[in-house]
Design a protein around this motif. Structure first.
Motif, short mmCIF file in Angstrom:
data_model
loop_
_atom_site.label_atom_id
_atom_site.label_comp_id
_atom_site.label_asym_id
_atom_site.label_seq_id
_atom_site.Cartn_x
_atom_site.Cartn_y
_atom_site.Cartn_z
N LYS A 17 0.84 -1.20 0.00
CA LYS A 17 0.00 0.00 0.00
C LYS A 17 0.87 1.25 0.00
O LYS A 17 0.60 2.21 -0.73
CB LYS A 17 -0.91 0.03 1.23
CG LYS A 17 -2.09 -0.91 1.20
CD LYS A 17 -3.06 -0.64 2.36
CE LYS A 17 -2.44 -0.91 3.71
NZ LYS A 17 -3.42 -0.75 4.81
N HIS A 18 1.89 1.23 0.83
CA HIS A 18 2.78 2.39 0.95
C HIS A 18 3.43 2.72 -0.39
O HIS A 18 3.43 3.87 -0.84
CB HIS A 18 3.83 2.09 2.01
CG HIS A 18 4.86 3.15 2.20
ND1 HIS A 18 4.55 4.44 2.55
CD2 HIS A 18 6.22 3.10 2.08
CE1 HIS A 18 5.66 5.15 2.65
NE2 HIS A 18 6.69 4.36 2.36
N LEU A 19 3.98 1.70 -1.04
CA LEU A 19 4.65 1.92 -2.32
C LEU A 19 3.68 2.43 -3.37
O LEU A 19 3.97 3.42 -4.08
CB LEU A 19 5.31 0.62 -2.81
CG LEU A 19 5.89 0.67 -4.22
CD1 LEU A 19 7.00 1.72 -4.32
CD2 LEU A 19 6.41 -0.70 -4.63
N LEU A 20 2.53 1.80 -3.51
CA LEU A 20 1.58 2.17 -4.56
C LEU A 20 1.06 3.58 -4.37
O LEU A 20 0.88 4.34 -5.34
CB LEU A 20 0.43 1.17 -4.61
CG LEU A 20 0.73 -0.11 -5.39
CD1 LEU A 20 -0.35 -1.15 -5.14
CD2 LEU A 20 0.86 0.18 -6.87
N ARG A 21 0.77 3.97 -3.13
CA ARG A 21 0.27 5.33 -2.89
C ARG A 21 1.34 6.37 -3.22
O ARG A 21 1.05 7.41 -3.80
CB ARG A 21 -0.17 5.48 -1.44
CG ARG A 21 -1.52 4.86 -1.14
CD ARG A 21 -2.07 5.39 0.18
NE ARG A 21 -3.41 4.89 0.41
CZ ARG A 21 -3.72 3.84 1.15
NH1 ARG A 21 -2.75 3.16 1.75
NH2 ARG A 21 -4.97 3.45 1.30
N ARG A 22 2.56 6.10 -2.80
CA ARG A 22 3.61 7.09 -3.01
C ARG A 22 4.07 7.15 -4.47
O ARG A 22 4.56 8.17 -4.92
CB ARG A 22 4.82 6.77 -2.11
CG ARG A 22 4.52 6.83 -0.60
CD ARG A 22 4.22 8.23 -0.13
NE ARG A 22 3.88 8.28 1.28
CZ ARG A 22 4.76 8.47 2.27
NH1 ARG A 22 6.04 8.61 2.00
NH2 ARG A 22 4.34 8.52 3.53
N ALA A 23 3.90 6.04 -5.20
CA ALA A 23 4.49 5.96 -6.54
C ALA A 23 3.50 6.08 -7.69
O ALA A 23 3.92 6.24 -8.84
CB ALA A 23 5.26 4.64 -6.68
N THR A 24 2.18 5.99 -7.42
CA THR A 24 1.21 6.03 -8.51
C THR A 24 -0.02 6.85 -8.10
O THR A 24 -0.22 7.19 -6.94
CB THR A 24 0.72 4.62 -8.90
OG1 THR A 24 -0.23 4.14 -7.95
CG2 THR A 24 1.87 3.64 -9.00
N PHE A 25 -0.85 7.14 -9.09
CA PHE A 25 -2.16 7.74 -8.84
C PHE A 25 -3.27 6.70 -8.96
O PHE A 25 -4.39 6.93 -8.54
CB PHE A 25 -2.42 8.89 -9.82
CG PHE A 25 -1.50 10.06 -9.63
CD1 PHE A 25 -1.54 10.82 -8.47
CD2 PHE A 25 -0.58 10.41 -10.61
CE1 PHE A 25 -0.69 11.90 -8.28
CE2 PHE A 25 0.27 11.49 -10.44
CZ PHE A 25 0.21 12.23 -9.27
N ASN A 355 -2.05 15.27 -1.45
CA ASN A 355 -2.49 16.46 -2.16
C ASN A 355 -3.87 16.18 -2.77
O ASN A 355 -4.29 15.01 -2.87
CB ASN A 355 -1.46 16.91 -3.20
CG ASN A 355 -1.34 15.99 -4.40
OD1 ASN A 355 -2.31 15.43 -4.91
ND2 ASN A 355 -0.12 15.82 -4.89
N PRO A 356 -4.61 17.20 -3.16
CA PRO A 356 -5.97 16.97 -3.66
C PRO A 356 -6.05 16.06 -4.87
O PRO A 356 -7.03 15.33 -5.04
CB PRO A 356 -6.45 18.39 -4.00
CG PRO A 356 -5.72 19.25 -3.02
CD PRO A 356 -4.36 18.63 -2.93
N MET A 357 -5.02 16.05 -5.73
CA MET A 357 -5.04 15.14 -6.88
C MET A 357 -4.91 13.70 -6.42
O MET A 357 -5.59 12.81 -6.94
CB MET A 357 -3.93 15.48 -7.86
CG MET A 357 -3.87 14.50 -9.02
SD MET A 357 -2.80 15.00 -10.38
CE MET A 357 -1.23 15.21 -9.55
N GLN A 358 -4.04 13.43 -5.46
CA GLN A 358 -3.91 12.07 -4.93
C GLN A 358 -5.20 11.64 -4.26
O GLN A 358 -5.66 10.51 -4.42
CB GLN A 358 -2.75 12.02 -3.93
CG GLN A 358 -2.45 10.62 -3.42
CD GLN A 358 -1.74 9.75 -4.44
OE1 GLN A 358 -1.00 10.27 -5.28
NE2 GLN A 358 -1.95 8.46 -4.37
#
Length: 546
Positions: A17-25, A355-358
């Motif tokens: 979860k950590h990797l996917l959130r930080r690395a993708t939208f 951020n709002p886009m994430q």
């Protein structure tokens, strides 16, 4: 000790979860499941797989009787088209749709490069088509060299207009771009040690840089194509270029850049200047600090500066500022997964406010929010859903001018201490965040009124994604495990369960309600309760973090 040594254990759900959130939208349950069990190296390598945009170019469905259509590839001058503000928003809608349809680091790194070489689309960047070219330039170098991008950016038509370098001539110098190139885009100021004198450069260096950068002009018809990127570019008017030698301060070792006279040679002069700036260790450290703040955490101590930032900067220099190997090192490291110490007071996972886009993108991907397909319903995707609802309502109320920060420095979350990412969440921005999920569930714009053309079906989400939906405790736990960086405790579980089972009633009341839905297909009661549950869980503090 903070360590860049690779994490060798496989990713569990928490780390995936950590990797996917930080690395993708594009963060969904299916994607999460595909990453669980992979090594960090395998997972990160997969995120660097080259991708092709789902949408080749943006489309303007208006005017209704004669749409401007694929205007970015038209032969007419970009500024000859009407409704440029809406068209610039459409361009960012095109970019966002592509980001949402790829599980890749490309768009995450493209947006990172936007925070490094800021061009605000609605503040002097010119016609929408130029901004389209700017975004494509960022995408092109998302896995490439920041140093090469710095050279190409100097000739980008949107940047030339945005920071006035198209008006920088040998007899009438304009220092705007030269100043921001040093102060914000590359080496940064460092500590001030005197009037007009910073640790990393001086006012003399800005003046000399402006001379190096003189004579660069916007090519309005986009007829000049860069051989390496295939993208439209500006040009050099050698008659307006300062051909004298340029001598820089002691901050750059007193280097002298030889003045040139022909367009080809003037480009070599630009390369000498960029090479000089990028040969400084402080330039590499500036980018690595930005990468750390973007991917890991907004604040750090001297240990991280010594053990993470400094070696990353050395690696960046040795790779000629190619961003890919440095990001791989960081995202595969023990430090990124907070596996290099036992200090519970400096947790990395769940430490950044989205951020709002994430926030928007995670919600759309995880809940499979339905919205119009731009390929088959361009009017409702570009104009109704993205421009009117997402761009003008949600982003505006959530405090993010989408690809249009108010300052050349970019979004405060990425540079303004001491709050940094805390700037995203305030009493002024809470309405946009909290009402987004309400709007999706209701199918109408509850932020500022109007249509959304988007829908979040909470019942379908639960039925498709939650294994133990009939058990209220397990239902809440499974949803929380998808939505939140960390597991929730019993008190939080019971709080969220209260949206399914009223206080004092046994859990089997929900079990019976759910099973009745499955047998009868009458979803009225379960929808009311699940709508309330999902709204509460999305608007909880835990979902604001990643």
């Amino acid at each position: 000790m903070a360590s860049l040594n690779p994490l060798t254990s496989n990713l569990d759900q928490r780390k995936a979860k950590h990797l996917l959130r930080r690395a993708t939208f594009n963060f969904s349950k299916n994607q999460l499941n595909s990453f669980i069990g992979l090594t960090p190296e395998s997972a990160v390598n997969s995120l660097f797989t080259p991708t092709t945009n789902t949408l080749a170019e943006p489309y303007d469905p208006l005017p209704a009787d004669a749409p401007d259509g694929f205007w970015t590839s038209a032969t007419a001058l970009p500024n000859s088209f009407d409704n440029q503000p809406r068209k610039r928003a459409i361009v960012t809608g095109w970019w966002w749709y592509n980001a949402m349809n790829e599980t890749s680091l490309k768009h995450k790194l493209s947006f990172f490069l936007h925070t490094c070489f800021t061009v605000a689309k609605d503040d002097g960047a010119g016609a929408a088509t130029y901004y389209y070219d700017y975004l494509r330039l960022l995408d092109f170098y998302a896995f490439g060299s920041i140093k090469t991008l710095a050279k190409k950016m100097t000739l980008d038509n949107a940047m030339l207009e945005y920071l006035d370098n198209t008006r920088n001539n040998k007899n009438n110098p304009n220092e705007n771009y030269a100043r921001e190139f040093l102060e914000l885009f590359t080496i940064l100021e460092g500590e001030q040690i005197g009037a007009g004198n910073y640790t990393n450069y001086t006012e003399i260096d800005i003046q000399q840089a402006a001379k190096v950068l003189s004579g660069y002009k916007k090519q309005e018809d986009r007829s000049i194509i860069d051989a390496e990127t295939g993208l439209p570019t500006g040009y050099i008017n050698e008659e307006l270029h300062d051909t004298d030698n340029k001598t820089f301060s002691a901050a750059f070792g007193g280097a002298t850049i030889t003045g040139r006279e022909t367009p080809t040679d003037i480009l070599d002069e630009l390369s000498d200047f960029v090479d000089m700036v990028f040969s400084q260790e402080e330039t590499a450290k500036a980018y690595c600090r930005k990468l750390y703040r973007y991917f890991v955490k907004s604040n750090w101590d001297e240990e991280v500066e010594t053990d993470i930032i400094t070696p990353l900067a050395q690696e960046l220099i040795s790779n000629d500022y190619n961003i890919e190997p440095i990001v791989k090192t960081l995202l595969c490291s023990q430090h990124f997964y907070d596996a290099d110490d036992t200090d519970s007071s400096d947790e990395i996972i769940g430490s950044i406010i989205k951020n709002p886009m994430q926030h928007l993108s995670e919600m759309c991907a995880m809940f499979n929010v339905t919205y119009p397909d731009p390929n088959t319903d361009a009017l409702n995707f570009y104009n109704t859903f993205f421009y009117r609802f997402i761009h003008n309502a949600y982003f505006s109320y959530a405090g993010m001018g989408f690809f249009s920060p108010e300052e050349v420095a970019g979004y405060p979350a990425y540079y303004q201490e001491p709050l940094y990412d805390r700037n995203w969440f305030s009493s002024n921005t809470i309405i946009g965040r909290y009402r987004l999920v309400e709007s999706f569930i209701a199918g109408e714009n509850t932020i500022s009124n109007g249509d959304t053309y988007a829908l979040l079906d909470t019942v379908k989400f639960v039925e498709d994604n939650i294994v133990n939906a009939s058990d209220p405790v397990l239902l809440v736990t499974e949803i929380a495990d998808l939505l939140y960086p960390e597991a929730i405790d019993e008190d939080r579980t019971n709080y969220f369960k209260s949206f399914l089972v009223e206080e004092g009633f046994p859990d089997y009341y929900w079990t019976g309600t759910w099973n009745n839905y499955l047998s009868s297909n009458d979803n009225v009661t379960v929808k009311i309760r699940l709508d309330a549950l999902i709204t509460a869980m999305v608007n909880a503090a835990e979902f604001q973090l990643m």
